[in-house]
Enzyme design. Structure first.
Site, PDB file in Angstrom:
ATOM      1  N   GLU A  44     -39.546  15.972 -27.656  1.00  0.00           N
ATOM      2  CA  GLU A  44     -40.849  15.332 -27.493  1.00  0.00           C
ATOM      3  C   GLU A  44     -40.803  13.900 -28.015  1.00  0.00           C
ATOM      4  OE1 GLU A  44     -43.242  17.028 -25.984  1.00  0.00           O
ATOM      5  OE2 GLU A  44     -42.410  19.051 -26.238  1.00  0.00           O
ATOM      6  N   THR A  45     -41.545  13.038 -27.337  1.00  0.00           N
ATOM      7  CA  THR A  45     -41.895  11.721 -27.848  1.00  0.00           C
ATOM      8  C   THR A  45     -43.413  11.637 -27.876  1.00  0.00           C
ATOM      9  OG1 THR A  45     -39.880  10.684 -27.009  1.00  0.00           O
ATOM     10  CG2 THR A  45     -41.725   9.228 -27.485  1.00  0.00           C
TER      11      THR A  45
END
Length: 280
Positions: A44-45
């Site tokens: 995830e970002t």
């Protein structure tokens, strides 16, 4: 403009689940956020945007391939950065408006301070519960995972399989293509723990979201917590996600909400070149 990588559900670097966090001055285009998430190539970002005076921050999460509706570890990482950078005071509550509604995080206590290092932060997150409902797993599950669950269902996002033992969970070795063919976001596999000091173990496979196996998954524990709270007759659970990196999540079930507690540690910051900044 910087991107900070933070290990979430961790009390030391290089453990737990890494997430990249980018704090923006204003919302950016979806395509730019997706491209940066692909460049970071982490599960995830997170992208944080400021609210108005006294208003919640905006928060969105992207895997390398898609935007997702809920992510626990990247929320934990985003809150950690806001506290660490001084954007929030130690007694402030981090509030986020997201695709899963309002989420909040509070700092519960400082982690232990290793010699010569800054202490890790420890945080409690208020998330929506997503309890699984009994359901038949799709054809191909047994072939993909090589086991038959003792209980099967699905949560808001994922298939949910309860296995007979911690050893069975740790031994899973499915291929990404086989799991992808099952549909939904992914598969949560869980069992009662055999290890001391742990109630529940799990693993999470989400190739349909661009993540073959996630190291530690906050959103999965929004389903794991309610299931095991009912099965074990307790609203407080010590959970461990038994991936290669591994990570601990303390879960408290409170009606239709769950509180997820864990630590976070900053690992590095990268500065984006001007040519990589989002277009105005």
């Amino acid at each position: 403009m910087t991107v900070t990588t933070i290990d979430a559900f961790a009390d030391r670097p290089f453990s737990g689940n890494p997430a990249a966090v980018c704090v923006l001055d204003r919302p950016a285009r979806d395509g730019w956020m997706q491209a940066l998430a692909a460049e970071m190539n982490l599960s995830e970002t997170a992208f944080v945007t400021p609210g108005g005076a006294g208003e919640p921050f905006g928060l969105r999460w992207f895997t390398p391939t898609v935007e997702v509706d809920l992510c626990g570890h990247a929320t934990l990482a985003a809150a950690h950065l806001l506290y660490e950078s001084g954007r929030l005071g130690a007694d402030d509550e981090a509030r986020f408006d997201t695709r899963s509604g309002r989420l909040s995080v509070r700092q519960v206590r400082a982690g232990r301070k290793p010699p010569g290092r800054k202490p890790s932060g420890r945080y409690a997150m208020d998330f929506p519960a997503t309890p699984p409902e009994a359901a038949d797993l799709p054809g191909g599950f047994a072939e993909a995972f090589g086991v038959e669950p003792v209980w099967a269902g699905r949560s808001r996002f994922d298939w949910f399989a309860v296995l007979e033992s911690e050893a069975a969970v740790r031994a899973l070795d499915p291929t990404a293509a086989d799991v992808e063919a099952l549909g939904l976001r992914g598969v949560i596999a869980t069992a009662r723990a055999a290890s001391d000091g742990v109630d529940v173990v799990s693993r999470f496979f989400a190739p349909n979201a661009g993540v073959v196996e996630d190291p530690v998954t906050g959103s999965a524990h929004c389903a794991i917590g309610p299931y095991w709270a009912d099965a074990l007759g307790t609203d407080a659970l010590a959970c461990y996600q038994a991936s290669a990196r591994g990570g601990a999540v303390d879960v408290r079930v409170r009606g239709d909400r769950v509180e997820l507690e864990g630590g976070a540690v900053t690992v590095y910051r990268a500065e984006l070149a001007p040519s990589a900044h989002p277009a105005p």
